[in-house]
Design a protein around this motif. Structure first.
Motif: not given
Lengths: 256, 457
Positions: A12, A16, A18, A44-45, A65, A67, A69-70
């Motif tokens: 985590t 965020p 990217r 995830n996602d 990934c 975009k 994200h956290r």
């Protein structure tokens, strides 16, 4: 022995990030002591992932990934058949004799090694050293400082430090040794241990518990000459560096 | 001793004498406008510097080239087989030709890339072998096999193009082999190993010492010149991001980055010039990298010692080109020889490149020599020693317009595609200081063109 396992990996970020490229070692190694019967990996996602293997036959899972994200969360569940921790493989054993960056033969290791009165055979030496680390060194949850030197100085460190020191000591006594990343039941961290080559076979040594691994459920994910070659996670992203890594492994005996 | 055995040097000088000296100035001006730079890092400062050159070429006779060509082809073929073997079944270690600990203790050996197949089984796509001509016995001696990211081809190539313009009479009167097809040969090799997609030259950027060359080769070979940030790994393939937002699949990359900088996810995590996860796409066989990852083990200064043995082992042939007499501190007998003969040997640190870490025992003070001895004893694997080769001087035209001798070597380039092409030219590097043996560009040396002559018609 058949066991069910699950392994959670959570990274985590405070803010965020990217353009995150990652490479995970999460899928257990396939070899003579463990047979992966079934497994399923989820990110995830629905982040897509791809697979390949490195030169140590470690299973790599990589992806991207873009975009913001956290978190990056990965979970693997499956069933594995474990047998007694004595085996050999195709890799050249001599690869694991020279010292490596994180398990160096520095002056401190040499001095420490000289101060010990070691038994004669490789097997007894390995046993002695594994026990010694267990008895004289304290395990920490979080690293205070890095490297084998401070580990020797303060006599406390994390799982990796135990493994690296044992590897350096084994190698300086002519015993090929490699670093193993994996997990045991319930430990809230990646567990690492050591494989030493003796009498024609690799055997598992856990310096944090002071044991030769035999039938205990240790699930091996990856190996290398030291930690740098078999990290659970490597990545590159745009964003602040602070992140928190959480790992949870579970192993349940499959009573069938 | 000056290398001037070729009658063609007389022909060359004869023509040079008839030339108006102002035209020499014209050539210099052209070279300046072309901005042929070799960037240097000195005392932590970045210096953008002209790469000094000399207008007198090294002239290589047809028979001499034929011999060099055969020797280089043989050597590259063997080195490629060695890399295929060492990252595969390791037969050469099992048969005891090279001690396995020698390979495994080298930082240049990357076991994480064992059993990674490469396109068409080619790993040494581009090479630049450094040779000198021994003034004793006249034989060519290989000093180094540069098979990671050798640079330098564009300098003699650009100089050639300008010399043709300014001094056409040399090219009318001497049967000089054309060298202008190098970029086309590069393109053909890229196409040959391409796994589907466009060709790219990956540069570390304009601060790299050889950026001039990267842009030149891209322009002439039709490949796209890209920085790390222009490339992206999506799914398991590599793409070039174009300015209109579209992405083009990349099938072959001539990368001018060291392994260590290539991929922050696999190698050095702080590399900002690499492409994250490019190694995974490479492992998956979805992109060809030129040269392959892990080649460093074959041009390791210690492994060099074993190249003649490799040629015999893999090809069952006698080596055409010789090695310099070399001693490995790793072997006790050699180590004793080194320690006893420090004054007459050149001692090299195997981990360094570009003329760094090269020490002439004769130039050390007593305490420096003792210090080096201790280092050799502590880490024998790190050091090799070579006898000083009395290689030929070559004449340079100095500012006063007189000829003066300088030590010079020759870097010969080859491209391994469908077959091994040895470029009929080369980068001749000379030492700026008349007493120096070190010719490396990164040590302030200059360069000359190399003219390979054709058989008389």
């Amino acid at each position: 022995m058949k066991v069910n396992f699950s392994y959670d990996f959570t990274l985590t970020f405070d803010e965020p990030v990217r353009n995150h490229h990652f490479c995970l070692r999460m899928v257990p190694h396939t070899n003579a002591i463990q047979t992966l019967l079934d497994w399923k990996l989820n990110l995830n996602d629905g982040i897509p992932y791809y697979q390949t293997r490195d030169g140590f036959e470690n299973h790599l899972v990589y992806g991207y990934c873009g975009k913001p994200h956290r978190a990056l969360k990965a979970n693997i569940e499956g069933e594995i058949e474990l047998s007694t921790y004595i085996y050999h493989d195709q890799e050249p054993v001599e690869l694991y004799l020279p010292h490596s960056t994180l398990a160096p033969l520095c002056e401190d290791v040499r001095d420490f090694s000289r101060s010990l009165k070691l038994p004669v055979t490789d097997f007894r030496k390995a046993h002695f050293l594994t026990q010694l680390l267990y008895e004289q060194f304290r395990a920490l949850e979080e690293p205070k400082a890095k490297g084998i030197k401070t580990f020797l100085l303060y006599k406390e460190g994390i799982s990796q430090d135990f493994s690296h020191l044992l590897i350096a000591l084994l190698r300086s006594n002519g015993i090929p040794a490699r670093f193993v990343n994996g997990f045991i039941d319930g430990v809230n961290k990646t567990h690492t241990w050591v494989e030493a080559f003796m009498d024609g076979d690799w055997r598992g040594l856990d310096p944090q518990s002071g044991i030769f691994i035999h039938d205990e459920p240790y699930i091996k994910i990856a190996h290398g000459r030291d930690f740098s070659e078999c990290q659970i996670h490597r990545g590159s992203y745009i964003g602040k560096r602070q992140h928190i890594l959480k790992i949870m492994g579970r192993i349940e005996r499959n009573e069938q | 001793m000056i290398e001037s055995n070729s009658p063609f040097y007389d022909t060359f000088k004869g023509i040079l004498n008839t030339i108006d000296k102002n035209r020499v100035q014209e050539l210099l001006t052209y070279m300046n406008t072309e901005a042929i730079n070799f960037n240097l890092f000195k005392n932590n400062a970045f210096i953008e510097r002209k790469f000094p050159f000399d207008i007198i070429p090294r002239i290589v006779s047809p028979s001499e080239f034929a011999y060099l060509e055969k020797g280089i082809q043989q050597r590259i073929y063997a080195l490629n087989l060695f890399l295929e073997d060492i990252y595969g079944v390791q037969k050469i270690l099992k048969d005891g030709i090279i001690p396995s600990e020698f390979v495994f203790s080298s930082k240049a050996y990357l076991p994480a890339f064992a059993n990674t197949p490469v396109a068409k089984n080619i790993r040494v796509h581009i090479s630049g072998i450094d040779l000198v001509k021994n003034s004793v016995g006249d034989g060519w001696v290989v000093l180094e096999d540069n098979i990671r990211v050798p640079s330098g081809v564009s300098y003699p190539l650009s100089l050639r193009l300008l010399t043709r313009k300014v001094f056409p009479e040399f090219f009318e009167k001497l049967p000089i082999q054309d060298v202008r097809d190098y970029p086309k040969k590069l393109e053909a090799a890229m196409d040959y190993v391409n796994t589907g997609g466009i060709n790219v030259i990956l540069t570390p950027g304009r601060y790299n010492s050889a950026f001039y060359e990267h842009s030149y080769l891209a322009k002439e070979s039709g490949a796209i010149l890209a920085n790390g940030e222009d490339l992206v790994v999506e799914k398991d393939k590599v793409y070039l991001k174009t300015y209109n937002g579209k992405k083009a699949r990349v099938g072959a990359i001539y990368r001018r980055l060291d392994d260590d900088a290539l991929d922050p996810v696999e190698f050095h995590p702080d590399s900002l010039i690499g492409v994250p996860n490019i190694t995974q796409a490479y492992r998956a066989g979805n992109v060809a990298l030129m040269n392959s990852i892990g080649n460093g083990i074959a041009d390791d200064k210690g492994i060099y010692y074993f190249v003649p043995a490799m040629i015999k082992y893999y090809m069952n042939e006698e080596p055409i080109l010789q090695n310099a007499p070399t001693f490995l501190a790793f072997f006790e007998k050699d180590r004793n020889h080194i320690l006893q003969n420090m004054r007459t040997l050149v001692i090299k640190d195997v981990a360094e490149a570009g003329g760094y870490g090269v020490v002439f025992g004769s130039q050390l003070t007593k305490s420096e020599r003792e210090k080096l001895k201790d280092a050799i004893i502590a880490e024998p694997r790190r050091f090799i020693a070579q006898e000083v080769i009395e290689f030929y001087d070559i004449e340079c035209l100095d500012e006063a317009g007189t000829f003066s001798p300088r030590k010079a070597d020759l870097r010969m380039f080859s491209i391994y595609g469908k077959d091994i092409f040895v470029w009929p030219g080369g980068l001749t590097r000379f030492a700026m200081d008349p007493t120096s043996y070190i010719v490396n560009s990164s040590q302030g040396g200059g360069f000359k063109d190399t003219w390979v002559l054709k058989e008389h018609r």
